[in-house]
Design a protein around this motif. Structure first.
Motif, PDB file in Angstrom:
ATOM      1  N   ASP A 417       0.829  -1.213   0.000  1.00  0.00           N
ATOM      2  CA  ASP A 417       0.000   0.000   0.000  1.00  0.00           C
ATOM      3  C   ASP A 417       0.863   1.263   0.000  1.00  0.00           C
ATOM      4  O   ASP A 417       0.503   2.275  -0.607  1.00  0.00           O
ATOM      5  N   HIS A 421       0.537   4.241  -2.739  1.00  0.00           N
ATOM      6  CA  HIS A 421       0.231   5.630  -2.388  1.00  0.00           C
ATOM      7  C   HIS A 421       1.297   6.579  -2.912  1.00  0.00           C
ATOM      8  O   HIS A 421       0.979   7.626  -3.493  1.00  0.00           O
ATOM      9  N   TYR A 422       2.564   6.236  -2.704  1.00  0.00           N
ATOM     10  CA  TYR A 422       3.604   7.188  -3.068  1.00  0.00           C
ATOM     11  C   TYR A 422       3.924   7.173  -4.563  1.00  0.00           C
ATOM     12  O   TYR A 422       4.492   8.147  -5.067  1.00  0.00           O
ATOM     13  N   TYR A 425       1.325   9.712  -5.309  1.00  0.00           N
ATOM     14  CA  TYR A 425       1.676  11.036  -4.786  1.00  0.00           C
ATOM     15  C   TYR A 425       2.737  11.715  -5.647  1.00  0.00           C
ATOM     16  O   TYR A 425       2.622  12.907  -5.975  1.00  0.00           O
ATOM     17  N   TYR A 441      -3.858   5.835  -5.721  1.00  0.00           N
ATOM     18  CA  TYR A 441      -4.392   6.400  -4.472  1.00  0.00           C
ATOM     19  C   TYR A 441      -5.491   5.502  -3.904  1.00  0.00           C
ATOM     20  O   TYR A 441      -5.513   5.191  -2.709  1.00  0.00           O
ATOM     21  N   ALA A 444      -4.241   2.052  -2.585  1.00  0.00           N
ATOM     22  CA  ALA A 444      -3.598   2.156  -1.268  1.00  0.00           C
ATOM     23  C   ALA A 444      -4.642   2.163  -0.155  1.00  0.00           C
ATOM     24  O   ALA A 444      -4.462   1.508   0.883  1.00  0.00           O
ATOM     25  N   TRP A 454      -3.358   8.236   3.608  1.00  0.00           N
ATOM     26  CA  TRP A 454      -3.862   7.753   2.321  1.00  0.00           C
ATOM     27  C   TRP A 454      -5.177   8.467   1.990  1.00  0.00           C
ATOM     28  O   TRP A 454      -5.425   8.845   0.845  1.00  0.00           O
ATOM     29  N   TRP A 458      -5.754  11.666  -0.968  1.00  0.00           N
ATOM     30  CA  TRP A 458      -6.773  11.371  -1.975  1.00  0.00           C
ATOM     31  C   TRP A 458      -7.817  12.485  -1.994  1.00  0.00           C
ATOM     32  O   TRP A 458      -8.207  12.976  -3.066  1.00  0.00           O
TER      33      TRP A 458
END
Length: 682
Positions: A417, A421-422, A425, A441, A444, A454, A458
């Protein structure tokens, strides 16, 4: 060799050897510099002498890769003892294998020869990474390793506080932070060129010295060497604890120009996470003169042929910026990378130490800032790529490179996850591939819905893209996930979720939703956090502006507005102030000026009377003593002031300068990044 005389450690070492055949678990508690780690290493050496396989697990403290490093320590110890072989080590090195599979391997290895293996775990509670937006991800790995180590069927010695609620408690020792102070000070060979200073300190019979730790005794000798034993003896007494000692020592060193090389060497040594040896000391430019003697005998400690710098002294160095410029720090990391790389490349495939050294080479290459070193270092785990991506993004602002690293991590761990996410990002910061941004996003959040960051990012992505209906839906989902509002909720939630969402909403002028978000923060949080209070001030000011009631610039705090005047003087032309009015320029033309003005309320809590005030250009120029109508623009703020004996008011205009509330949380990423990428704004 300056080996501390530690009577408590010696006693427990003897007791442990007597208990070894019968007992299976020992817990050693004590202060952070009581000698727990020293005892653990001595017990491990004793175990090897008795024919056991001693597995010493001492990963870097508070490091994001501590869980991985602990696993490598286990693999090394078991390989050194012949429990596992080169093929097992190759499995650890294979980055394509899942973390879960490697955990299963470690669990299986520890059950192979439980009667022969003894685990020596150094303060597992301190392995976990500190607080922060990504600490939970790496802490989870540490917890998974610790759970398996504590459940292993072999003998265990664990220092520090119990790390699991249901941990075995067969034997618990409390190690006191004491050393044989005076006798140790009289051992001339232990102190090198500082032997005379140490001997003189011993002769002064300092009260309570025998109750102090070995670290404190070393620091005391260093301080006496810089000042004098006599001065230090006068200073010594109750309350002169480790932190005070270090502070005094650092102050003395910083005030001595000749000590600069020592301080810089201290900074470089603080970057090293594993034991040092002579070649490393030389490579890190530890002085060879008297200052080097002070560093070796008082800051470093030597044990079993290796040098160590206490974690507390590393932390002290970090507080002072390591006494190194950023470029010098990166060069030290590059130097350490090369040292570790040369060492692991020279080892045999079945040598477990090569795993540890290669992990350190990766760590230092990553922090060197040298792209070639980063690319050339080989990771074993997807989480190492996570750390590399974080470093590229956070430390070097190489968002494109970071996005690529996280893409690579997902090929190894598709359910990571953090990497999802990154990846999103960093692409989001670049305003690239919004379709991919949304996929990662959301994925994650699906994998780890309890990570507040997270949700926060988002929601802000949706606000940035102008999709307010979706943003409100995502906001409600976040509130439901964390069961908010809740008066007992962790304040970290508000700092990770509400603050950043509210900040962007205020920037976008979405005041109703911003009010809803800020109203979800308990009132007490605003008293304790300047950033939250600044957001609330900004909301009040923007709501007033929307209603046409803004008569003060944002530079005047809400609670101070009616305590003016702020630009008009208390006396003018020798006359005292009678009354004043704040105002905002609504319109300017050749004919005159239209102001939105407010009467100062007699009661500070009452609502001010706000109305329209029109002045001709001639009137304005006559009243103003700083700006003329031709220099005025709509939106400027001013004050009108009336004075005793004066026939007309005075107008003073607030400076037209960009002002930002210093307590207001920053805006990042750039809220206009997608518009810029599309060429709609410059």
């Amino acid at each position: 060799m300056n080996v501390a005389v530690l009577p408590e450690v010696d006693r427990l070492q003897r007791d442990w050897l007597e208990e070894l055949p019968a007992r299976w678990f020992w817990q050693v508690e004590g202060g952070h510099f009581a000698g727990k780690s020293t005892l653990l290493r001595r017990l491990a050496a004793t175990a090897r002498e008795e024919g056991y396989v001693a597995v010493l697990v001492q990963p870097p403290e508070r490091a994001p890769d501590a869980g991985m490093a602990a696993m490598l320590d286990v693999a090394r110890g078991l390989a050194d003892g012949g429990v596992i072989g080169a093929d097992d080590l190759a499995g650890v090195r294979d980055g394509r294998r899942l973390w879960a599979d490697k955990l299963e391997d470690m669990e299986r290895w520890l059950a192979l020869e439980p009667d022969r293996v003894i685990l020596f775990c150094d303060d597992p509670v301190r392995w976990s990474s500190g607080t922060g937006e990504d600490s939970d991800h790496f802490r989870r790995q540490v917890d998974e390793v610790i759970e398996r180590l504590m459940a292993a069927p072999c003998r265990k010695v664990v220092t520090g506080k119990p790390c699991l609620a249901r941990q075995r408690k067969d034997r618990r020792w409390a190690l006191k932070a004491v050393s044989a102070g005076a006798p140790w000070l009289r051992e001339g060979a232990a102190w090198g060129e500082l032997a005379g200073v140490a001997e003189e300190l011993a002769a002064r019979n300092l009260p309570g010295l025998e109750e102090r730790s070995a670290l404190e005794v070393r620091l005391l000798v260093a301080l006496a060497a810089l000042r004098s034993p006599e001065e230090v003896a006068r200073w010594w007494g109750a309350g002169r604890e480790r932190r005070r000692l270090t502070g005094e020592l650092i102050a003395a060193l910083e005030n001595t120009p000749e000590a600069r090389a020592l301080l810089e060497a201290w900074g470089r040594l603080s970057l090293v996470r594993r034991p040092l040896d002579e070649p490393m000391l030389e490579a890190l430019e530890v002085p060879a003169d008297w200052w080097g003697q002070l560093l070796r005998h008082c800051l470093l400690f030597e044990e079993q042929g290796a040098y160590r710098l206490h974690e507390l002294l590393k932390a002290d160095a970090r507080e002072y910026g390591l006494w190194l410029e950023p470029a010098a720090r990166r060069e030290a990391h590059a130097r350490l990378h090369r040292i570790y790389r040369e060492r692991f490349e020279a080892r045999e495939a079945g040598d477990g130490l090569a795993l540890v050294e290669e992990c350190e080479a990766f760590h230092h290459g990553m922090h060197s800032g040298d792209v070639a070193l980063m690319d050339g270092a080989r990771p074993f785990f997807a989480a190492q790529l996570d750390i590399l991506g974080r470093t590229l993004s956070r430390d070097h602002e190489n968002f494109e490179g970071a996005a690529g690293v996280f893409e690579r991590a997902l090929k190894w761990e598709p359910e990571d996850d953090y990497a999802h996410h990154y990846r999103a990002y960093n692409l989001d910061v670049l305003a690239r591939d919004p379709g991919l941004v949304e996929i990662h996003y959301q994925r994650a959040i699906e994998l780890e819905p309890d990570n507040v960051w997270w949700h926060s990012r988002w929601i802000n992505y949706l606000i940035t893209r102008g999709r307010m209906s979706a943003a409100r839906g995502a906001w409600r989902e976040a509130l439901d996930q964390f069961e908010l509002p809740d008066p007992d909720a962790d304040p970290v939630l508000y700092g990770s979720l509400h603050i950043w969402v509210a900040r962007l909403l205020l920037h976008r002028g979405q005041l109703d939703m911003a009010r809803e978000v800020l109203d979800g923060i308990p009132e007490g949080e605003f008293r304790d956090d300047p950033g939250k209070a600044a957001l609330k001030r900004r909301l009040v000011a923007l709501v007033q502006a929307r209603r046409g009631e803004a008569v003060f610039p944002l530079s005047i705090p809400v609670e101070q507005r009616w305590q003016g005047p702020h630009v008009a003087p208390a006396r003018h032309g020798g006359h005292a102030l009678l009354r004043w009015m704040p105002a905002r320029v609504d319109a300017v033309s050749e004919e005159g000026v239209v102001l939105q003005a407010a009467e100062v309320p007699e009661d500070g809590q009452a609502e001010p009377g706000i109305g329209r005030l029109e002045l001709t250009a001639e009137q304005f120029d006559a009243f103003s003593d700083d700006l003329a109508v031709n220099d005025l623009a709509a939106g400027r703020f001013l004050e009108l002031a009336w004075y005793e004996g004066a026939e007309q008011p005075l107008i003073r205009v607030y400076p037209d300068e960009g002002w930002r509330d210093p307590d207001l949380p920053p805006l990042f990423p750039d809220p206009a990044r997608y518009l810029r990428a599309a060429g709609w704004v410059a």
